[in-house]
Design a protein around this motif. Structure first.
Motif, PDB file in Angstrom:
ATOM      1  N   LEU A  20      36.911  46.806  42.912  1.00  0.00           N
ATOM      2  CA  LEU A  20      38.046  46.745  41.894  1.00  0.00           C
ATOM      3  C   LEU A  20      39.559  46.648  42.123  1.00  0.00           C
ATOM      4  CD1 LEU A  20      36.458  49.298  39.695  1.00  0.00           C
ATOM      5  CD2 LEU A  20      36.615  46.968  39.136  1.00  0.00           C
ATOM      6  N   THR A  21      39.568  46.838  43.402  1.00  0.00           N
ATOM      7  CA  THR A  21      41.021  46.628  44.018  1.00  0.00           C
ATOM      8  C   THR A  21      41.439  45.223  44.401  1.00  0.00           C
ATOM      9  OG1 THR A  21      40.457  46.952  46.318  1.00  0.00           O
ATOM     10  CG2 THR A  21      41.150  48.982  45.084  1.00  0.00           C
ATOM     11  N   ALA A  22      40.444  44.458  44.363  1.00  0.00           N
ATOM     12  CA  ALA A  22      40.515  42.888  44.709  1.00  0.00           C
ATOM     13  C   ALA A  22      40.936  42.253  43.414  1.00  0.00           C
ATOM     14  CB  ALA A  22      39.468  42.437  45.524  1.00  0.00           C
ATOM     15  N   ALA A  23      41.568  41.094  43.268  1.00  0.00           N
ATOM     16  CA  ALA A  23      42.005  40.349  42.333  1.00  0.00           C
ATOM     17  C   ALA A  23      40.786  39.399  41.813  1.00  0.00           C
ATOM     18  CB  ALA A  23      43.106  39.479  42.327  1.00  0.00           C
ATOM     19  N   GLY A  24      40.695  38.308  40.920  1.00  0.00           N
ATOM     20  CA  GLY A  24      39.485  37.661  40.477  1.00  0.00           C
ATOM     21  C   GLY A  24      39.768  36.157  40.285  1.00  0.00           C
ATOM     22  N   THR A  32      29.379  29.955  27.209  1.00  0.00           N
ATOM     23  CA  THR A  32      30.213  30.671  27.083  1.00  0.00           C
ATOM     24  C   THR A  32      30.514  31.704  28.444  1.00  0.00           C
ATOM     25  OG1 THR A  32      28.980  32.096  25.973  1.00  0.00           O
ATOM     26  CG2 THR A  32      30.368  30.644  24.791  1.00  0.00           C
ATOM     27  N   ALA A  33      30.088  30.948  29.419  1.00  0.00           N
ATOM     28  CA  ALA A  33      29.959  31.997  30.773  1.00  0.00           C
ATOM     29  C   ALA A  33      31.145  31.981  31.339  1.00  0.00           C
ATOM     30  CB  ALA A  33      28.404  31.714  31.694  1.00  0.00           C
ATOM     31  N   THR A  34      31.493  33.147  31.578  1.00  0.00           N
ATOM     32  CA  THR A  34      32.897  33.348  32.410  1.00  0.00           C
ATOM     33  C   THR A  34      32.559  33.879  33.685  1.00  0.00           C
ATOM     34  OG1 THR A  34      34.139  32.933  30.434  1.00  0.00           O
ATOM     35  CG2 THR A  34      35.371  33.862  32.380  1.00  0.00           C
ATOM     36  N   GLN A  39      40.716  38.285  44.224  1.00  0.00           N
ATOM     37  CA  GLN A  39      41.733  37.574  45.121  1.00  0.00           C
ATOM     38  C   GLN A  39      42.233  38.532  46.147  1.00  0.00           C
ATOM     39  OE1 GLN A  39      41.827  34.339  44.813  1.00  0.00           O
ATOM     40  NE2 GLN A  39      43.266  33.918  46.431  1.00  0.00           N
ATOM     41  N   VAL A  40      42.076  38.522  47.592  1.00  0.00           N
ATOM     42  CA  VAL A  40      42.713  39.186  48.403  1.00  0.00           C
ATOM     43  C   VAL A  40      43.295  38.394  49.556  1.00  0.00           C
ATOM     44  CG1 VAL A  40      41.682  41.370  48.140  1.00  0.00           C
ATOM     45  CG2 VAL A  40      40.723  39.796  49.534  1.00  0.00           C
ATOM     46  N   SER A  41      43.993  38.562  50.511  1.00  0.00           N
ATOM     47  CA  SER A  41      44.656  37.671  51.630  1.00  0.00           C
ATOM     48  C   SER A  41      43.368  37.081  52.261  1.00  0.00           C
ATOM     49  CB  SER A  41      45.665  38.464  52.401  1.00  0.00           C
ATOM     50  OG  SER A  41      44.878  39.135  53.255  1.00  0.00           O
ATOM     51  N   ASN A  42      43.634  36.046  52.864  1.00  0.00           N
ATOM     52  CA  ASN A  42      42.648  35.546  53.878  1.00  0.00           C
ATOM     53  C   ASN A  42      42.736  36.628  55.199  1.00  0.00           C
ATOM     54  OD1 ASN A  42      41.999  33.319  52.549  1.00  0.00           O
ATOM     55  ND2 ASN A  42      43.351  32.003  53.565  1.00  0.00           N
ATOM     56  N   ALA A  43      43.382  37.324  55.550  1.00  0.00           N
ATOM     57  CA  ALA A  43      43.389  38.069  56.641  1.00  0.00           C
ATOM     58  C   ALA A  43      42.313  39.320  56.441  1.00  0.00           C
ATOM     59  CB  ALA A  43      44.786  38.946  57.073  1.00  0.00           C
ATOM     60  N   ASP A  44      42.141  39.408  54.975  1.00  0.00           N
ATOM     61  CA  ASP A  44      40.968  40.301  54.827  1.00  0.00           C
ATOM     62  C   ASP A  44      39.746  39.784  54.637  1.00  0.00           C
ATOM     63  OD1 ASP A  44      43.278  42.232  54.287  1.00  0.00           O
ATOM     64  OD2 ASP A  44      43.151  41.997  52.335  1.00  0.00           O
ATOM     65  N   VAL A  45      39.566  38.658  54.887  1.00  0.00           N
ATOM     66  CA  VAL A  45      38.047  38.225  54.700  1.00  0.00           C
ATOM     67  C   VAL A  45      37.285  38.037  56.133  1.00  0.00           C
ATOM     68  CG1 VAL A  45      36.975  35.918  53.921  1.00  0.00           C
ATOM     69  CG2 VAL A  45      39.043  36.277  52.928  1.00  0.00           C
ATOM     70  N   VAL A 188      36.480  28.874  37.427  1.00  0.00           N
ATOM     71  CA  VAL A 188      37.997  28.949  37.421  1.00  0.00           C
ATOM     72  C   VAL A 188      38.519  30.189  37.796  1.00  0.00           C
ATOM     73  CG1 VAL A 188      37.893  27.353  35.384  1.00  0.00           C
ATOM     74  CG2 VAL A 188      37.695  29.851  35.160  1.00  0.00           C
ATOM     75  N   LEU A 189      39.750  30.487  38.233  1.00  0.00           N
ATOM     76  CA  LEU A 189      40.384  31.647  38.434  1.00  0.00           C
ATOM     77  C   LEU A 189      40.549  32.433  37.517  1.00  0.00           C
ATOM     78  CD1 LEU A 189      41.649  33.137  41.020  1.00  0.00           C
ATOM     79  CD2 LEU A 189      43.798  31.972  40.244  1.00  0.00           C
ATOM     80  N   GLY A 190      39.948  33.783  37.606  1.00  0.00           N
ATOM     81  CA  GLY A 190      40.136  34.927  36.616  1.00  0.00           C
ATOM     82  C   GLY A 190      41.505  35.714  36.568  1.00  0.00           C
ATOM     83  N   LYS A 191      41.788  36.097  35.422  1.00  0.00           N
ATOM     84  CA  LYS A 191      42.998  36.769  35.488  1.00  0.00           C
ATOM     85  C   LYS A 191      42.780  38.409  35.503  1.00  0.00           C
ATOM     86  CE  LYS A 191      45.355  32.581  33.791  1.00  0.00           C
ATOM     87  NZ  LYS A 191      44.427  32.034  34.152  1.00  0.00           N
ATOM     88  N   GLY A 192      41.695  38.532  34.995  1.00  0.00           N
ATOM     89  CA  GLY A 192      41.374  40.064  34.792  1.00  0.00           C
ATOM     90  C   GLY A 192      41.413  40.120  33.191  1.00  0.00           C
ATOM     91  N   ASN A 193      40.284  41.025  32.669  1.00  0.00           N
ATOM     92  CA  ASN A 193      40.324  41.202  31.405  1.00  0.00           C
ATOM     93  C   ASN A 193      40.002  40.071  30.646  1.00  0.00           C
ATOM     94  OD1 ASN A 193      40.888  43.890  31.976  1.00  0.00           O
ATOM     95  ND2 ASN A 193      43.156  44.049  30.675  1.00  0.00           N
TER      96      ASN A 193
END
Length: 195
Positions: A20-24, A32-34, A39-45, A188-193
């Motif tokens: 949950l602390t990462a982005a989407g 209708t599938a989403t 999304q976290v920095s490449n350094a974390d991958v 596609v990039l998610g934004k949350g919610n």
């Protein structure tokens, strides 16, 4: 044993909290599938062959999806019961209650995951090098029209979600995108919610 239950719950909460602390990222099919991803920095991958990364997949109600990913862990990674990591949880929202909780629907309305914009997911720890294989398993869970197999569950809580460390910057993202494209879906990039 109460201690084993407490430890299992703590491990699950810790694992889902890390997701949950990462982005989407979000994927949409012509239906209708989403699909949303962190999304976290490449350094974390993690990029090593055996480096384990936390990922999540959601496609409707998480109970049957957990079963599918337990079977994928067994077949793709040759894991035995004591090594399985597939856990149900919630992701894709941008909020929790003031105590950091996200819970299933309940009579008290405490930390209801739907109210906080989360959807049902199955999270697991897999080798970075296996993300593409698990993406194929994930997209195989959709019908040929890109729809979920459990259309009776409706609403944002049951939207399709996919989470990778680094999101679209993850080194395995091209394999995930190829699996989506093979199923006629676009990520596609998610934004949350997301709805």
């Amino acid at each position: 044993n109460g201690n084993e239950i407490d430890e299992a719950q703590s491990n699950r909460r810790s694992f889902m909290r890390s997701i949950l602390t990462a982005a989407g990222i979000a994927a949409t099919a012509t239906a209708t599938a989403t699909v949303a991803m962190p999304q976290v920095s490449n350094a974390d991958v993690a990029v090593g062959e055996m480096d384990l990364v936390d990922v999540y997949f959601g496609v409707g109600c998480y109970w049957h999806i957990q079963h599918e990913f337990v079977e994928a862990e067994r077949s793709l990674l040759k894991r035995v019961d004591t090594e399985l990591t597939s856990r149900t949880g919630y992701a894709g929202g941008t909020e929790t209650d003031k105590e950091g909780r996200v819970c299933y629907h309940n009579f008290l309305g405490v930390a209801d995951y739907g109210k906080y914009g989360h959807g049902e997911v199955v999270g697991m720890s897999i080798p970075q090098s296996s993300i593409g294989d698990f993406a194929k398993e994930y997209f195989a869970l959709f019908t040929p029209k890109g729809e979920r197999v459990d259309p009776m569950d409706r609403g944002g809580e049951y939207r399709s979600l996919l989470g990778l460390p680094g999101g679209m910057s993850n080194p395995a993202y091209p394999a995930v995108e190829a699996a989506a494209t093979a199923k006629g879906m676009t990520l596609v990039l998610g934004k949350g919610n997301d709805p």
